[in-house]
Design a protein around this motif. Sequence first.
Motif, PDB file in Angstrom:
ATOM      1  N   VAL A 118       8.098   2.034 -14.581  1.00 42.47           N
ATOM      2  CA  VAL A 118       6.816   2.004 -14.974  1.00 42.47           C
ATOM      3  C   VAL A 118       5.863   2.883 -14.041  1.00 42.47           C
ATOM      4  O   VAL A 118       5.606   2.636 -12.769  1.00 42.47           O
ATOM      5  N   ILE A 119       5.179   3.978 -14.355  1.00 39.73           N
ATOM      6  CA  ILE A 119       4.284   4.626 -13.441  1.00 39.73           C
ATOM      7  C   ILE A 119       2.670   4.113 -13.955  1.00 39.73           C
ATOM      8  O   ILE A 119       2.458   4.302 -14.979  1.00 39.73           O
ATOM      9  N   TYR A 120       2.448   3.415 -13.108  1.00 36.72           N
ATOM     10  CA  TYR A 120       0.811   2.723 -13.358  1.00 36.72           C
ATOM     11  C   TYR A 120      -0.174   3.731 -12.862  1.00 36.72           C
ATOM     12  O   TYR A 120      -0.135   4.244 -11.789  1.00 36.72           O
ATOM     13  N   PRO A 126       0.733  -1.373   0.081  1.00 36.84           N
ATOM     14  CA  PRO A 126      -0.073  -0.011  -0.126  1.00 36.84           C
ATOM     15  C   PRO A 126       0.826   1.258   0.009  1.00 36.84           C
ATOM     16  O   PRO A 126       0.493   2.180  -0.502  1.00 36.84           O
ATOM     17  N   ASP A 127       2.089   1.235   0.643  1.00 36.84           N
ATOM     18  CA  ASP A 127       2.873   2.509   0.712  1.00 36.84           C
ATOM     19  C   ASP A 127       3.308   2.660  -0.803  1.00 36.84           C
ATOM     20  O   ASP A 127       4.055   3.869  -1.013  1.00 36.84           O
ATOM     21  N   GLU A 128       3.337   1.714  -1.707  1.00 40.94           N
ATOM     22  CA  GLU A 128       3.676   2.158  -3.050  1.00 40.94           C
ATOM     23  C   GLU A 128       2.705   2.675  -3.995  1.00 40.94           C
ATOM     24  O   GLU A 128       3.097   3.011  -5.088  1.00 40.94           O
ATOM     25  N   PRO A 152       3.998   4.889  -8.655  1.00 39.72           N
ATOM     26  CA  PRO A 152       4.873   5.465  -9.292  1.00 39.72           C
ATOM     27  C   PRO A 152       6.455   5.004  -9.464  1.00 39.72           C
ATOM     28  O   PRO A 152       7.210   5.361 -10.287  1.00 39.72           O
ATOM     29  N   GLY A 153       6.338   3.833  -8.701  1.00 39.66           N
ATOM     30  CA  GLY A 153       7.579   3.220  -8.875  1.00 39.66           C
ATOM     31  C   GLY A 153       9.086   4.269  -8.262  1.00 39.66           C
ATOM     32  O   GLY A 153       8.706   4.739  -7.166  1.00 39.66           O
ATOM     33  N   ARG A 154       9.898   4.041  -9.141  1.00 36.56           N
ATOM     34  CA  ARG A 154      11.027   5.067  -8.586  1.00 36.56           C
ATOM     35  C   ARG A 154      10.656   6.285  -8.667  1.00 36.56           C
ATOM     36  O   ARG A 154      11.568   7.356  -8.100  1.00 36.56           O
ATOM     37  N   TYR A 189      16.789   1.718 -23.419  1.00 39.72           N
ATOM     38  CA  TYR A 189      16.779   3.148 -23.856  1.00 39.72           C
ATOM     39  C   TYR A 189      16.300   4.117 -22.652  1.00 39.72           C
ATOM     40  O   TYR A 189      16.537   5.234 -22.915  1.00 39.72           O
ATOM     41  N   ASP A 190      16.300   3.670 -21.372  1.00 38.36           N
ATOM     42  CA  ASP A 190      16.220   4.489 -20.333  1.00 38.36           C
ATOM     43  C   ASP A 190      14.835   5.254 -20.466  1.00 38.36           C
ATOM     44  O   ASP A 190      14.958   6.464 -20.359  1.00 38.36           O
ATOM     45  N   ILE A 191      13.968   4.685 -20.952  1.00 37.38           N
ATOM     46  CA  ILE A 191      12.708   5.420 -20.997  1.00 37.38           C
ATOM     47  C   ILE A 191      11.818   5.137 -19.667  1.00 37.38           C
ATOM     48  O   ILE A 191      11.372   3.982 -19.529  1.00 37.38           O
ATOM     49  N   ALA A 192      10.911   6.383 -19.313  1.00 33.64           N
ATOM     50  CA  ALA A 192       9.857   5.896 -18.531  1.00 33.64           C
ATOM     51  C   ALA A 192       8.609   5.562 -19.175  1.00 33.64           C
ATOM     52  O   ALA A 192       8.334   5.986 -20.266  1.00 33.64           O
TER      53      ALA A 192
END
Length: 469
Positions: free
Chosen positions: A305-307, A168-170, A326-328, A273-276
């Motif tokens: 990946v920002i879900y 849940p904290d993610e 949001p992940g990272r 390719y370091d793409i979000a």
Amino acid sequence: MKLYEEIAQLINYKIEKGYFQPGDKLPSIRQMSSEHQVSISTVQEAYRLLEARQVAEARPKSGYYVLSPQSSPAMPSISRPSKEPLEVSQWDLILKMLYNHEQNNDIVLGRGTPDVGINTLKPLSKITANISTHREITNFTYDSLQGSRRLRDQISRLMIDSGCNLHPDEILVTTGCQEALSCSMRSVADAGDIVAIDSPSFYGSMQTIQAIGLKALEIPTHPETGISLEALELAAEQWSIKAVQLTPSCNNPLGYTMPNEHKARLIVLANRYDIAIIEDDIYGDLSYIQPRSRSIKSYDTEGRVIYCSSFSKTISPAYRTGWCAPGRYMQQVKQMKYVSTACGSVLQPRAIADFISQGHYERHLRKARAQYLKSRDTMIDWVKKYFPSGTKMSYPQGGFLLWVELPDNIQSIELNEKLAKESISIAPGVLFTASEKYQHCLRLNYSQVPNDDIRGAVEKIGEIAKTLL
């Protein structure tokens, strides 16, 4: 050829050779898995592909059946957008469409609104009223910046269905999916940066691109399987792409679901390719095929990946309750949320959390999915019957939106203007692109239970479209 494609090809071969006739029930997923010594997920992907190709159809609580060839509509063309990053416009058209919907249209077929009259939503009204009646002071103040813990607990459980195991904290609660998308884009890109999108694409996310001062790079998109990963890779070699924003499950407006294998490949490409990746999964839980396909987020091992999702399409837009994982990028997205709306409401998230925890949400989803599937088939039959010869359309695998491609010389903006005099509205195709494409296309909503008024409206759309040929 992938394994699931081989299974789909084998089933298709048996259909072509007459082993299975139109209307026949196909072997169950478990039976196919055992017979061919493949995983259940592989067979699910094979059947999804057959459904996308309009060879088979899923029937709730029954299985898969052979679709009659004559009942299959022609699919839209594979999109061929501009190869250059473009600035997004169309705001005036969107504003006009929203204004028209609010003013004088009796039959609104252009907006992405679910059926909020389904009787399985009645418990939510009671829960909301009960919370308001008790008038606890905590229900009438600000929530925390990250949002209701009770709701985040429930969301983390729901996301297991999409293959995600998140604490849940993610998760960050937002004011609808639109805020989740906006905060996500502002967290990973600055003015002048390039964001790759599917084409056609949801106009709400494109307006976010425009508002931030980004440029949209539209990627060719297949109406059955989604964006071309080959085209995306070529674009990544040529341009410095900061993010890919797409709706891979029950897409808006095309209705496709990207195969799981493609989603896994997209993650590999993004890592290289370091793409979000900004994943809009707002329609994923409305997949007609159950269990639903995995999210792109479920393949993410680097937190890129920002879900984003919301209850606006599965429950009601009135509750304006969405979320993102949001992940990272959690800290950046959290800051953008604070700048945008700060702390959200307590009342609506608490009501939705109780609605889910008491088992009402799953019952509602089952009812909604079954209704939308029947409505899809009815709407497709009406479009085939009333629209001009040469019309093509998508074959949605979930949700309640149909993409229609009219003959080239019909302008859907002009069509919409004429329909306004009949108190009918559609969504012109040009809204879904940063270029000048899709002027002969439109999007229709089929969430409501089919009735004579809607049938009459579809007939009127076809009648006026024929006069514009």
